[in-house]
Scaffold this active site. Structure first.
Site, PDB file in Angstrom:
ATOM      1  N   GLU A   1      -8.591   7.532  10.753  1.00 41.28           N
ATOM      2  CA  GLU A   1      -9.834   6.896  11.029  1.00 41.28           C
ATOM      3  C   GLU A   1     -11.069   6.473   9.568  1.00 41.28           C
ATOM      4  O   GLU A   1     -11.338   7.773   9.742  1.00 41.28           O
ATOM      5  CB  GLU A   1     -10.570   6.562  12.506  1.00 41.28           C
ATOM      6  CG  GLU A   1     -11.668   4.921  12.820  1.00 41.28           C
ATOM      7  CD  GLU A   1     -12.038   5.509  14.132  1.00 41.28           C
ATOM      8  OE1 GLU A   1     -13.071   4.883  14.877  1.00 41.28           O
ATOM      9  OE2 GLU A   1     -11.991   6.246  14.591  1.00 41.28           O
TER      10      GLU A   1
ATOM     11  N   ASN B   1     -14.051  13.690   2.098  1.00 32.25           N
ATOM     12  CA  ASN B   1     -14.520  12.557   1.693  1.00 32.25           C
ATOM     13  C   ASN B   1     -15.895  12.899   1.553  1.00 32.25           C
ATOM     14  O   ASN B   1     -16.570  13.675   2.490  1.00 32.25           O
ATOM     15  CB  ASN B   1     -14.155  11.618   2.683  1.00 32.25           C
ATOM     16  CG  ASN B   1     -14.900  10.679   1.660  1.00 32.25           C
ATOM     17  OD1 ASN B   1     -15.112  10.208   0.812  1.00 32.25           O
ATOM     18  ND2 ASN B   1     -14.837   9.439   2.789  1.00 32.25           N
TER      19      ASN B   1
ATOM     20  N   ARG C   1       0.916  -1.030  -0.096  1.00 27.79           N
ATOM     21  CA  ARG C   1      -0.451   0.158  -0.248  1.00 27.79           C
ATOM     22  C   ARG C   1       0.396   1.482  -0.036  1.00 27.79           C
ATOM     23  O   ARG C   1       0.715   2.138  -0.625  1.00 27.79           O
ATOM     24  CB  ARG C   1      -0.558  -0.517   1.042  1.00 27.79           C
ATOM     25  CG  ARG C   1      -2.439  -0.593   1.324  1.00 27.79           C
ATOM     26  CD  ARG C   1      -3.031  -0.498   2.445  1.00 27.79           C
ATOM     27  NE  ARG C   1      -4.366  -1.479   2.299  1.00 27.79           N
ATOM     28  CZ  ARG C   1      -5.179  -0.939   1.847  1.00 27.79           C
ATOM     29  NH1 ARG C   1      -5.263   0.110   1.134  1.00 27.79           N
ATOM     30  NH2 ARG C   1      -6.296  -2.004   1.505  1.00 27.79           N
TER      31      ARG C   1
ATOM     32  N   HIS D   1     -19.287  11.268   2.058  1.00 24.82           N
ATOM     33  CA  HIS D   1     -19.617   9.673   2.542  1.00 24.82           C
ATOM     34  C   HIS D   1     -21.215   9.414   2.035  1.00 24.82           C
ATOM     35  O   HIS D   1     -22.257   9.959   3.177  1.00 24.82           O
ATOM     36  CB  HIS D   1     -19.318   9.378   4.174  1.00 24.82           C
ATOM     37  CG  HIS D   1     -20.366   7.746   4.021  1.00 24.82           C
ATOM     38  ND1 HIS D   1     -18.983   6.388   4.143  1.00 24.82           N
ATOM     39  CD2 HIS D   1     -21.210   7.448   5.309  1.00 24.82           C
ATOM     40  CE1 HIS D   1     -20.131   5.744   4.373  1.00 24.82           C
ATOM     41  NE2 HIS D   1     -21.367   6.173   5.276  1.00 24.82           N
TER      42      HIS D   1
HETATM   43  C1  GRF Z   1     -21.138   8.551  -4.196  1.00 22.97           C
HETATM   44  O1  GRF Z   1     -21.852   8.060  -3.672  1.00 22.97           O
HETATM   45  C2  GRF Z   1     -20.084   8.484  -2.981  1.00 22.97           C
HETATM   46  O2  GRF Z   1     -20.759   8.718  -1.737  1.00 22.97           O
HETATM   47  C3  GRF Z   1     -19.521   7.172  -2.493  1.00 22.97           C
HETATM   48  O3  GRF Z   1     -19.126   7.019  -3.615  1.00 22.97           O
HETATM   49  C4  GRF Z   1     -20.001   7.454  -4.794  1.00 22.97           C
HETATM   50  C5  GRF Z   1     -19.031   7.823  -5.933  1.00 22.97           C
HETATM   51  O4  GRF Z   1     -20.349   8.489  -6.797  1.00 22.97           O
HETATM   52  N1  GRF Z   1     -18.037   7.542  -1.808  1.00 22.97           N
HETATM   53  P1  GRF Z   1     -19.415   8.442  -8.010  1.00 22.97           P
HETATM   54  O5  GRF Z   1     -18.751   8.251  -8.142  1.00 22.97           O
HETATM   55  O6  GRF Z   1     -19.316  10.109  -7.654  1.00 22.97           O
HETATM   56  O7  GRF Z   1     -20.596   8.836  -9.001  1.00 22.97           O
END
Ligand code: GRF
Length: 217
Positions: free
Chosen positions: A149, A113, A71, A115
């Site tokens: 995390e 990020n 990694r 989520h």
């Molecule tokens: C989204 O639902 C995001 O929240 C998650 O992965 C998905 C990515 O979708 N982390 P896209 O590639 O931006 O269409």
């Protein structure tokens, strides 16, 4: 218009890149405080890479599978690519790789990020299936700073949707995705302009006036 230079943003994706496109669109506004300078992926076949290239952006692919279990070697190459493009802020938009503390440390306070759930509920995968199974009545998406995390880190923005009777995971995913496309550009704007300030776990956003309405469902 701001006199500050625009922050140089790298976007990392693994798939279709619809969030990336929402950021590209937002960044077209002359007074948006960030410009996307490169889009990278760990998957050479990510649909989003083609979409970014079609819009004229620099792209790169680093196939993580070629690095086996190493990694750190993958991340060092990734870091080098981003540094080559003088990236100030790193945006993960559906980037499906766990990051080591070394990498997170390089980008501490400069990596965000999105989520697809209202964190801290439903970290990890299959968030929409799990939300349906648990019977929650509201669901949504979260933009947060990345810390070591997974799916933990100071929250910059959240968007809420109702869970409707008869929803299946695809219905819910589509409703949440529409909200993702609204909150990610706003969150990046807050971070790039310097208006988002982290105090402990609370991110304060200068000048933001949230609705004080209660959302009951
Ligand atoms: C989204 O639902 C995001 O929240 C998650 O992965 C998905 C990515 O979708 N982390 P896209 O590639 O931006 O269409």
């Amino acid at each position: 218009m701001s006199t500050q230079p625009k922050k140089r943003v790298g976007v990392l994706i693994s798939g279709r890149g619809s969030n990336m496109l929402s950021l590209i669109e937002a960044a077209k506004a002359p007074d948006y405080p960030a410009e996307i300078v490169v889009v990278g992926s760990n998957r050479p076949d990510a649909q989003g890479l083609e979409r970014a290239a079609a819009e004229g952006f620099a792209t790169f692919a680093l196939d993580h599978r070629l690095y086996g279990k190493d990694r750190e070697a993958f991340e060092q190459d990734l870091h080098a690519k981003l540094t080559e493009h003088n990236v100030d802020l790193l945006v993960l938009a559906g980037f499906l790789r766990l990051l080591t503390p070394w990498f997170v440390n390089q980008w501490q306070g400069r990596m965000i990020n999105i989520h697809p759930a209202l964190l801290p509920s439903f970290p990890g995968l299959h968030t929409h299936e799990r939300a349906l199974k648990e019977g929650v009545r509201i669901h949504g998406a979260t933009v947060h700073f990345v810390t070591a995390e997974m799916d933990v880190g100071p929250i910059i923005s959240q968007g809420v949707v109702p869970v409707l009777d008869g929803d299946n995971p695809e219905d819910l995913a589509a409703r949440v995705l529409a909200v993702e496309h609204q909150i990610y550009p706003k969150a990046l704007e807050a971070v790039a302009s310097g208006k988002a300030k982290t105090e402990g776990f609370r991110v304060k956003i200068e000048g933001s006036t949230p609705s004080k309405e209660t959302f009951i469902y």
